[in-house]
Design an enzyme around this catalytic site. Sequence first.
Site, short mmCIF file in Angstrom:
data_model
loop_
_atom_site.label_atom_id
_atom_site.label_comp_id
_atom_site.label_asym_id
_atom_site.label_seq_id
_atom_site.Cartn_x
_atom_site.Cartn_y
_atom_site.Cartn_z
CD GLN A 90 -2.30 -1.13 2.63
OE1 GLN A 90 -2.80 -1.61 3.44
NE2 GLN A 90 -3.05 0.07 3.70
CG PHE B 243 -8.09 -5.65 4.53
CD1 PHE B 243 -9.09 -4.80 4.22
CD2 PHE B 243 -7.65 -7.12 4.42
CE1 PHE B 243 -10.36 -5.70 2.77
CE2 PHE B 243 -8.81 -7.86 3.02
CZ PHE B 243 -9.39 -6.85 2.83
CD GLU C 100 -0.65 2.85 6.64
OE1 GLU C 100 -0.05 4.33 7.18
OE2 GLU C 100 -1.30 2.47 6.89
NE ARG D 263 -6.97 7.50 12.56
CZ ARG D 263 -7.32 8.13 11.49
NH1 ARG D 263 -8.37 8.26 11.51
NH2 ARG D 263 -6.29 9.02 10.61
NE ARG E 136 -12.67 -0.99 5.56
CZ ARG E 136 -12.91 -2.20 4.27
NH1 ARG E 136 -12.66 -3.30 4.59
NH2 ARG E 136 -13.89 -1.09 3.62
CG PHE F 121 -3.90 4.08 11.89
CD1 PHE F 121 -3.17 2.97 11.13
CD2 PHE F 121 -3.75 4.84 12.68
CE1 PHE F 121 -1.96 3.69 10.72
CE2 PHE F 121 -2.67 5.36 12.02
CZ PHE F 121 -1.29 4.39 11.21
CD GLU G 46 -8.96 3.76 7.80
OE1 GLU G 46 -8.69 2.82 8.52
OE2 GLU G 46 -9.30 4.99 8.07
#
Length: 785
Positions: free
Chosen positions: A210, A241, A245, A323, A355, A357, A726
Amino acid sequence: MPDARNLETEAISGGVHHALKHDSAHKHVTGEAVYVDDIPAPANLLHLAAGQSARAHAKILSMDLSMVRQAPGVVAVLTAEDIPGENDVGPVIHDDPVFAEKVVEFIGQSLFAVAAETREEARRAALLAKIEYEDLEPVLSVGDALAKENFVLPDHVIRRGDSKAALDRSQHRLSGSLQVGGQDHFYLEGMVSLALPAEDGDVQIWCSTQHPSEVQHNVARVLGRPSNAVTVDVRRMGGGFGGKETQSALFAAIAALTAVRTGRPAKFCVDRDDDMIMTGKRHDFRIDYDVGFDDDGRIEAVDFMQASRCGMSADLSGAISDRAMFHADNAYYLNDVTITSHRCKTNTVSNTAFRGFGGPQGMVGIERVIDEVAFALSKDPLEVRKLNLYGGEGRNITPYSMTVEDNVLPEIIEELEASSDYARRRAEIRTFNASSPVMKKGISLTPVKFGISFSTKHLNQAGALIHIYADGSVHLNHGGTEMGQGLYIKVAQIVAEELQIDLERIKISAASTGKVPNTSATAASSGTDLNGKAAQAAARTIRERLVAFAASRYDVKPSEVFFHANKVQIGPQTISFDELIGQAYLARVSLSSTGFYKTPKIFYDRETASGRPFYYFAYGAAVSEVMIDSLTGEHKLLRVDILHDVGRSINPAIDLGQIEGGFIQGYGWLTSEELFWDETGRLRTHAPSTYKIPACSDRPEDFRMKLLESGWNREDVIHRSKAVGEPPLMLAISAFLALSDAVASVADYRIRPDLDAPATPERVLMAVERLRREAAGAEQTEAAQ
């Protein structure tokens, strides 16, 4: 004089706000779609496997690889000593080695790599290593890490008001704790990288990632080369997902190192079991809460303690834990609040992006609190939810001091409550449960408020590159990656709209670090927001050149040049788009342009724990109805109603698909997908045989989804749309709380269920049995009195 309205009877095929199928849908179902492992094998290709640690935490006393080197088909064995640059692929903090050197920190950590003529030979050879360890005490759980104060990063606290004093003076107060499990990404295509050696020690990599630029930069660092020596291409992934990353970099680095060292192409295609053992998951959390509230159920104060299992290294745990804190409020105004986050270091694989995060974990905590408050007051949880929603001035500031300016949740909840017939169904469920001793039903309506943007400010940028060839065909490239979510078709629709040409004229090409540099990951639900704006900017630049050229050539004002339906109206006459492009080419007008976009307004001050980390919020709500078998703990999802805000949808078909898929993935996380490490730190759920993702039969037979018709993004986001990747995952919290509602009926709603996630049949059954025992004990006590 004629104007653009003369052309309104015609339209392009495939602009924005049209429901179009995914550009590769037919290739997916026919097998024509080319993934990394489908690329024809180059001559002399080497296949790779990794030697893995057998200990969770130990010193490496010796590592004898002689038998590995002598195994059939083996061409090279690589260790940390063979790395010319830095032995690290950590995305933020350099604490994630390619190959462990002196100490291993989780079972499955890579120690060396084997390059052989076949994949089977590489895998067999990797098992022949003789390694001596000196065991060290492992830390395997969040509880252990908290007790030993073992953290990968410093704690962080968000505070507003005086929650302690407010708790002390609250009319009612309760506290509790919730365990929220992790989740494996279980993408269909596992980790895979193909590396080709090039001139001057350069390397070309095809990678399932990603984040092509991060792979590029990490590989360059491992090789001790500048980033321009490494090119990474990504046409598509078979799912990501968040799992691809950061953690694709390890496998890409090993493939690139092998290619450069041997001068032969090298491919690392990871086995499913190894993939699940070696790669990180969604962070599992422990959430403690202490809440004060009044007689109506209005929250007066709340303290949250969030402890996340980060694993052996930091990876993205800092931003993920942040987050989770940012979403500890979900949809509710919290006046006096303290949120404390601990980022726990454990001797398990380093957890990573997934997904949502961190947002889902934070939201589950506050939704449990709302249910507990309602339970304590014998109220419908929906009544308490509506009472605590963000409102107007004075009740629209988040714990981190961001103003909620675009709240449409009251409208969404009102519409969904009516369309789902929530009140009637809830009453009927209570009646059903009173007369059904074994089968029990539950229902819940929960909202979602999800912040959109990378919380790390510099990641909120994107670039694009567009060429228009002399025949009028268009080549589109941008920094976003396609993992099945429909990003590429959406961005192509945006370009088609800007140039007013049919979608079929646009060639969608692979993301490449050789074309668009320094890209951000396709993550944080920002793929279309960022890359769509960048591509629009590039297309607009070319269009403005064409307008200036046409105005000059035909001696009209620029305001008299209109693009519409594959044609260009220039003053009183109309020519085809292709004709204008041909003329511009002959006149030496540049038909190529880059585009760039950076998200405005966002900032966050860690010292004061305040700011605007998100550009805007996406909203939605879901009603889930479930039935459990109180003798086995098994359940069935009977019906789901969803109303979701995507602003002005660029592609409603894609958005509805994302909502359905997101909900089902969230449902799996909260009900069936259980990760289990044994007492040695070995992951035991590392294959489809031991790890249960939702199947087609788990989808409710009655599944009703609708986009909010009045949806509109008040910010200047591409075509006033809203992100959809998300936010829908958190709609599945309604299913988890519906299960809790069903369990509560076993004791006639007099005892709190305290159900942890995932609510597997075992956990549901244990919760049912506990309630039965406590209810029986209470009856005996009452009888004795």
